[in-house]
Design an enzyme around this catalytic site. Structure first.
Site, PDB file in Angstrom:
ATOM      1  N   LYS A  43       0.821  -1.217   0.000  1.00  0.00           N
ATOM      2  CA  LYS A  43       0.000   0.000   0.000  1.00  0.00           C
ATOM      3  C   LYS A  43       0.856   1.269   0.000  1.00  0.00           C
ATOM      4  CE  LYS A  43      -4.359  -1.878   1.488  1.00  0.00           C
ATOM      5  NZ  LYS A  43      -5.300  -2.117   2.574  1.00  0.00           N
ATOM      6  N   ARG A  49      -3.438  -9.885   5.303  1.00  0.00           N
ATOM      7  CA  ARG A  49      -3.974  -9.996   3.933  1.00  0.00           C
ATOM      8  C   ARG A  49      -2.898  -9.490   2.983  1.00  0.00           C
ATOM      9  NH1 ARG A  49      -6.494  -6.717   0.273  1.00  0.00           N
ATOM     10  NH2 ARG A  49      -8.207  -7.595  -0.938  1.00  0.00           N
TER      11      ARG A  49
HETATM   12  N1  HH2 Z   1      -7.539  -3.680   1.384  1.00  0.00           N
HETATM   13  C1  HH2 Z   1      -7.961  -3.708   0.097  1.00  0.00           C
HETATM   14  C2  HH2 Z   1      -9.084  -4.435  -0.270  1.00  0.00           C
HETATM   15  N2  HH2 Z   1      -9.774  -5.135   0.652  1.00  0.00           N
HETATM   16  N3  HH2 Z   1     -10.078  -5.842   2.866  1.00  0.00           N
HETATM   17  C3  HH2 Z   1      -9.705  -5.807   4.155  1.00  0.00           C
HETATM   18  N4  HH2 Z   1     -10.409  -6.494   5.064  1.00  0.00           N
HETATM   19  N5  HH2 Z   1      -8.601  -5.098   4.563  1.00  0.00           N
HETATM   20  C4  HH2 Z   1      -7.851  -4.375   3.692  1.00  0.00           C
HETATM   21  O1  HH2 Z   1      -6.878  -3.721   4.137  1.00  0.00           O
HETATM   22  C5  HH2 Z   1      -8.238  -4.379   2.321  1.00  0.00           C
HETATM   23  C6  HH2 Z   1      -9.379  -5.131   1.939  1.00  0.00           C
HETATM   24  C7  HH2 Z   1      -7.184  -2.941  -0.932  1.00  0.00           C
HETATM   25  O2  HH2 Z   1      -6.158  -3.719  -1.450  1.00  0.00           O
HETATM   26  P1  HH2 Z   1      -6.227  -4.523  -2.832  1.00  0.00           P
HETATM   27  O3  HH2 Z   1      -7.331  -5.509  -2.822  1.00  0.00           O
HETATM   28  O4  HH2 Z   1      -4.885  -5.075  -3.100  1.00  0.00           O
HETATM   29  O5  HH2 Z   1      -6.472  -3.390  -3.911  1.00  0.00           O
HETATM   30  P2  HH2 Z   1      -7.754  -2.914  -4.723  1.00  0.00           P
HETATM   31  O6  HH2 Z   1      -8.753  -2.411  -3.743  1.00  0.00           O
HETATM   32  O7  HH2 Z   1      -7.229  -1.853  -5.640  1.00  0.00           O
HETATM   33  O8  HH2 Z   1      -8.325  -4.096  -5.474  1.00  0.00           O
END
Ligand code: HH2
Length: 396
Positions: free
Chosen positions: A341, A375
């Site tokens: 992030k 995660r």
């Molecule tokens: N972060 C993201 C998405 N879902 N869920 C939880 N519970 N906690 C988090 O920190 C979290 C999450 C964002 O990361 P990512 O899925 O890699 O990116 P994007 O939202 O661009 O798909």
């Protein structure tokens, strides 16, 4: 003579054994060893003074506003400092005091219980103790636009292959999302999310044994994903996005991650302001738990998440990771998502492809501070780093 640094119970037990202390006293020494600092909000001046006097009479202490004693300040917050072993005794004393402080007893007792909570959840009919070691959730975004893996697993073939790969790398869960929640992102309608998710879930169901969670705030999407084999829900809105979500959870009994999200992803980084970050995050998550319980969801099926990067600036993300232990107030397992992030990029001046080491550092610190699930995009690296961290921290 030397100072001791024995943060974990098994090191302390070994030292107690070395001294030859009676084993029946070990739990007492463990509690004595750990001092608690408990924040109490908004007491009357009289209440603050009584709380402080009661604390002092119990061998504890309490910080209150400097003008509470003179009554010049009408209301005061307080920080209570006491060792764990004295919490019960202190509650007994407080119960005999006027209502302005005796009303605090149930909350303090609940806090005491939450210091040693049951961290097992039931996934697909199996009990899984999230307190036994640090668990890893692999990220699988079936999106064209996620900030790191967008477009890589957009087609079902590569997505299912990546899920199989993450299972082989030691993932405890696989989290599939069809809607990016990066800052500024637009909502993806449920139909579109399902068109992306369902072929992947069906493919995974046949090939992968690891429990799958669906990353969505839509009850309709969650229901269809559960029907297609998902076993958990990951709701970044903390059950605030769709009024039907809590009812779905109550009906199905599946575990759910509730995350702190102060504003929708589209606007969440525009006006980021906290008066008291930790208090606001804990309060919001407590609100999500209360909403869930009111709808009939079992508290024991909820996992909380402070929402790294969601409506937070660099200093907020760092503080959340540093003070993660304060989420113990809620008595639920904690999930943290620091993977690649922006805060890592802000510290290192690096783009997402170069943030692996930063991610691993954040994971290890989060685990040390009480995270039960990390995660991550990079399952193999995180599993290895956390196994070593657990071996050091937990002697496991
Ligand atoms: N972060 C993201 C998405 N879902 N869920 C939880 N519970 N906690 C988090 O920190 C979290 C999450 C964002 O990361 P990512 O899925 O890699 O990116 P994007 O939202 O661009 O798909």
């Amino acid at each position: 003579m030397r100072l001791m640094s024995v943060d974990n119970d098994s090191d302390l037990d070994r030292e107690l054994a070395r001294v030859g202390a009676d084993e029946c006293c070990w739990p007492i020494f463990r509690d004595k060893h750990r001092s608690l600092a408990i924040r109490v909000a908004d007491l009357s001046a009289a209440g603050a003074n009584i709380l402080k006097q009661t604390a002092l009479a119990c061998g504890a202490d309490c910080a209150v506003h400097r003008d509470a004693v003179s009554g010049r300040k009408k209301r005061s917050d307080a920080i209570l400092f006491l060792d764990r072993r004295r919490l019960g005794f202190f509650c007994g004393r407080l119960r005999t005091q006027p209502p302005c402080v005796s009303r605090l007893v149930p909350g303090l007792e609940e806090l005491g219980r939450n210091l040693a909570p049951d961290l097992a959840i039931t996934v697909g009919g199996r009990r899984l103790d999230l307190g036994s070691r640090t668990h890893v959730m692999g990220i699988l975004n079936v999106t064209p636009d996620s900030f790191y893996d967008g477009g890589r697993h957009f087609d079902p073939g590569p997505a299912v292959a990546r899920a199989e790969e993450m299972a082989g790398e030691g993932a405890d869960f696989i989290d599939i999302g069809a809607e990016s929640t990066r800052p500024g992102s637009d909502r993806v309608p449920p139909n579109k999310q399902l068109a992306r998710l369902l072929p992947v879930l069906r493919g995974i169901g046949r090939r992968v044994k690891v429990p799958v969670s669906v990353d969505t705030t839509s009850a309709r999407v969650a229901r269809a994903a559960l029907d297609a084999g998902a076993a958990l829900v990951n709701d970044v809105s903390g059950l605030a996005g769709d009024p039907k979500m809590a009812r779905l959870l109550a009906k199905t009994g599946v575990p759910c991650v509730v995350m702190h999200l102060p504003a929708p992803p589209k606007t969440m980084q525009r006006r980021v302001r906290y008066r008291d970050l930790m208090q606001e995050v804990v309060d919001r998550l407590a609100g999500a738990i209360a909403r869930a319980e009111a709808a009939g969801v079992e508290r024991g099926q909820l996992v909380v998440d402070p929402g790294i990067g969601f409506g937070k600036r660099l200093e907020h993300n760092l503080e959340l990771l540093r003070r993660l232990g304060e989420l113990r107030t809620l008595g639920r397992p904690v999930l943290v998502g620091p993977s690649r992030k922006a805060f890592i990029g802000q510290v290192l001046g690096l783009e997402p492809p170069d943030r692996l080491e930063g991610t691993l550092a954040a994971c290890v610190v989060a685990a040390r501070n009480g995270a039960n699930i990390l995660r991550v995009h990079d399952v193999e690296a995180a599993v290895r780093a956390l196994r070593v961290a657990d071996a050091i921290e937990r002697r496991a």
